[in-house]
Write an enzyme that holds these catalytic residues in place. Structure first.
Site, short mmCIF file in Angstrom:
data_model
loop_
_atom_site.label_atom_id
_atom_site.label_comp_id
_atom_site.label_asym_id
_atom_site.label_seq_id
_atom_site.Cartn_x
_atom_site.Cartn_y
_atom_site.Cartn_z
CD GLU A 183 -29.60 -37.63 -30.84
OE1 GLU A 183 -30.61 -38.34 -30.95
OE2 GLU A 183 -29.05 -37.40 -29.75
CB CYS A 201 -27.94 -36.29 -25.85
SG CYS A 201 -29.59 -36.19 -26.57
CG HIS A 213 -28.50 -34.34 -21.83
ND1 HIS A 213 -28.54 -33.50 -22.93
CD2 HIS A 213 -29.45 -35.30 -22.04
CE1 HIS A 213 -29.48 -33.93 -23.76
NE2 HIS A 213 -30.04 -35.02 -23.24
#
Length: 368
Positions: A61, A93, A215
């Site tokens: 990103e 993400c 994550h």
């Protein structure tokens, strides 16, 4: 992080304990998503890999062009052959996980080939903003093949998506915008959704996993999700999962948010720092990308997997130089954006691949 906290008139424990971070990677202007990706891949690729790779997927990103993919730059820098597919993927993400799943399908149809998947990002929220202590950056490169040496992906996967505004970066902005508390809650909501769906789909339970990976935009967020996962099991059993989580967040605590690479840095951290893993163990992975997309999937550790780890991460982290808050702020403000022409001094950058500047809006890369 403690020094940054003091400079921002915050209690250091807000950063060290409250968000679970010790250090933050500061990316110099001579590095961007392309060079980070190339430097990561360069450390693992063999000549055999380069010959068999016909798909390169770069998830980011922090893209450097609205048209040309980062994968095109990266493939050329790495000296890969030209009869390949190169694509850039974007979904906050989560995109590296999308890359892995796409590569998995490609390899299923072409088992004699290999795919290169890279998560590469620089997390920027702005100086003196609430999100500043959750910045960071880096890249993680992975080779996907029909004969995996480290982790064999299982078939089942559970995914979930909603169109929400918990985190976004308009085209005109170099820093992300985030609704922090909302995003943290959505993360947990998505984890519960996909983890429950995965168990319903497979018949597996928490006890079938040796460790759960997350994550980690900041490591405390993963800890909150793990607490949800283990809340109904015996405390003695839960301790096992917390111990593995500590091994899995060691590197992330020292780098900050890698965005697309975060989950996979955590995987690497677990593999290199846990003393309890063995071949045949099942690992569960939760991937999340704001906006929002979540996915839970699993993999089985392979025989002799430790022999295929570079074990260079700790030495790489220890070679970094600490910068003062003033130096960090200067580096933050010197990032190359949309200038037509600019030359960067790369003499102090020890990396193999560097960004030397921009000429007529064309980024200039160099292999040292």
């Amino acid at each position: 992080m403690a020094k940054l906290a003091k400079k921002r008139n915050e209690d250091p424990n807000k950063y060290l304990i409250g968000i679970g971070q010790e250090k933050m990677a500061v990316i110099p202007p001579t590095q961007d998503a392309v060079t980070l990706a190339a430097n990561a891949a360069d450390t693992i690729l063999t000549e055999e890999d380069k010959e068999k790779i016909d798909l390169v997927l770069v998830a980011t990103e922090s893209g450097v062009d609205n048209s040309k993919s980062s994968a095109a730059y990266v493939s050329e820098l790495l000296g890969l052959k030209h009869n390949i597919r190169t694509l850039e993927l974007k979904q906050a993400c989560y995109a590296a996980t999308a890359g892995i799943q796409l590569a998995k399908g490609h390899i299923s149809l072409n088992p004699h080939k290999k795919a290169l998947v890279i998560g590469t990002d620089i997390a920027r929220y702005g100086l003196k903003t609430p999100g500043e202590p959750t910045q960071g950056g880096g890249a993680v490169a992975m080779v996907i093949s029909a004969d995996p040496a480290v982790l064999a992906l299982e078939d089942a996967s559970s995914y979930y998506a909603k169109d929400i505004m918990d985190f976004w970066r308009p085209l005109s902005q170099t820093e992300a915008m985030v609704d922090g508390k909302y995003s943290a809650n959505v993360y947990l909501e998505f984890f519960e959704q996909v983890f429950h769906d995965f168990q319903e789909q497979t018949g597996l339970t928490l006890r079938d996993f040796t460790a759960l990976l997350f994550h980690l935009p900041y490591t405390k967020q993963g800890l909150k999700a793990l607490r949800l996962a283990v809340e109904n099991i015996d405390p003695t059993q839960a301790t096992k999962y917390f111990n593995e989580f500590e091994a899995s967040r060691k590197y992330n605590k020292l780098t900050g948010n890698l965005y697309t690479g975060s989950l996979y840095l955590s995987l690497l951290s677990l593999l290199e720092n846990s003393d309890n893993l063995q071949a045949g163990d099942r690992l569960g992975l939760f991937s999340y990308g704001s906006g929002a997309q979540g996915e839970f999937f699993s993999g089985i550790l392979q025989e002799n997997y430790r022999q295929h780890l570079t074990n260079k991460t700790t030495s790489l982290l220890n070679k970094r130089q600490e910068v003062s808050v003033a130096e960090y702020e200067k580096l933050f403000n010197s990032v190359l954006t949309n200038e037509k022409n600019r030359t960067l001094d790369t003499t102090s950058d020890p990396a193999t691949y560097v960004l030397t500047g921009i000429k007529d809006f064309k980024r200039q890369y160099q292999k040292k």
